[in-house]
Design a protein around this motif. Structure first.
Motif, PDB file in Angstrom:
ATOM      1  N   GLU A 100     -11.435  66.240  26.146  1.00 35.80           N
ATOM      2  CA  GLU A 100     -12.410  67.315  26.469  1.00 35.80           C
ATOM      3  C   GLU A 100     -11.912  68.511  26.286  1.00 35.80           C
ATOM      4  N   SER A 101     -10.737  68.819  26.372  1.00 37.79           N
ATOM      5  CA  SER A 101     -10.115  70.241  26.511  1.00 37.79           C
ATOM      6  C   SER A 101      -8.911  70.211  25.636  1.00 37.79           C
ATOM      7  N   CYS A 102      -8.593  71.297  24.876  1.00 33.34           N
ATOM      8  CA  CYS A 102      -7.340  71.351  24.283  1.00 33.34           C
ATOM      9  C   CYS A 102      -6.112  71.697  25.184  1.00 33.34           C
ATOM     10  N   PHE A 103      -6.441  72.047  26.213  1.00 35.41           N
ATOM     11  CA  PHE A 103      -5.458  71.816  27.335  1.00 35.41           C
ATOM     12  C   PHE A 103      -5.114  70.843  28.087  1.00 35.41           C
ATOM     13  N   TYR A 104      -4.662  69.777  27.687  1.00 37.63           N
ATOM     14  CA  TYR A 104      -4.380  68.534  28.092  1.00 37.63           C
ATOM     15  C   TYR A 104      -2.832  68.130  28.491  1.00 37.63           C
ATOM     16  N   ARG A 105      -1.914  69.192  28.196  1.00 39.57           N
ATOM     17  CA  ARG A 105      -0.610  68.839  28.725  1.00 39.57           C
ATOM     18  C   ARG A 105      -0.193  69.803  29.975  1.00 39.57           C
ATOM     19  N   VAL A 106       0.429  69.301  30.809  1.00 40.71           N
ATOM     20  CA  VAL A 106       1.140  70.162  31.956  1.00 40.71           C
ATOM     21  C   VAL A 106       2.552  70.212  31.922  1.00 40.71           C
ATOM     22  N   PHE A 107       3.177  71.418  32.286  1.00 42.49           N
ATOM     23  CA  PHE A 107       4.496  71.399  32.438  1.00 42.49           C
ATOM     24  C   PHE A 107       5.072  70.974  33.427  1.00 42.49           C
ATOM     25  N   GLU A 108       5.969  69.814  33.425  1.00 43.22           N
ATOM     26  CA  GLU A 108       6.424  69.152  34.799  1.00 43.22           C
ATOM     27  C   GLU A 108       8.015  69.012  34.638  1.00 43.22           C
ATOM     28  N   LYS A 113       3.799  66.987  29.776  1.00 42.77           N
ATOM     29  CA  LYS A 113       3.199  65.594  30.117  1.00 42.77           C
ATOM     30  C   LYS A 113       1.789  65.624  29.835  1.00 42.77           C
ATOM     31  N   THR A 114       1.391  64.643  29.194  1.00 46.26           N
ATOM     32  CA  THR A 114      -0.121  64.566  28.639  1.00 46.26           C
ATOM     33  C   THR A 114      -0.622  63.956  29.783  1.00 46.26           C
TER      34      THR A 114
END
Length: 133
Positions: A100-108, A113-114
């Motif tokens: 849905e979005s190009c922003f699918y990874r989160v910094f953890e 993390k995808t």
């Protein structure tokens, strides 16, 4: 007639960052670049048209994938150097990865993390050998 374009602070390459945001949910879908021609055409055609730096030409979002972005509203930030396109993402997929979005990874915990699943296999969206719009 295009005096509104003069208010935008274009970078040295004649481009401005353009953020596509879902007009209903507010989710940021993607970021791309626009030049004067692509922004003028976006307004005229009521759909997102970007400038592809890698191809050196206009890129009508969805021209290969069918996932068009219909423009609902155009916004300019306080410094006049970024535009936001409030769009309706037809087909629900903005990213060439099939998400849905190009922003699918989160910094953890020191790593990316995808967090968003692939909605549709990119190979089923694009022609063989084509990696993204």
């Amino acid at each position: 007639m295009n005096d509104w374009l003069e208010e935008i602070h274009w970078n040295a390459d004649g481009l401005v960052p353009a953020i596509a945001q879902d007009h209903k949910t507010g989710r940021i879908l993607m970021m791309a670049w626009m030049n004067r021609e692509s922004l003028t055409l976006t307004v005229a055609e009521n759909r997102a048209i970007y400038w592809s730096r890698s191809r050196g030409r206009l890129w009508r979002k969805g021209e290969e994938s069918g996932h068009v972005q219909r423009l609902h509203e155009l916004r300019l930030d306080c410094d006049a150097d970024v535009v936001v396109l409030m769009v309706e993402q037809l087909g629900g997929i903005a990213c060439h990865t099939g998400r849905e979005s190009c922003f699918y990874r989160v910094f953890e915990n020191g790593d990316w993390k995808t967090v968003d699943a692939v909605i549709k296999d990119p190979d089923a969206i694009y022609h063989a050998g084509h990696t993204h719009e």
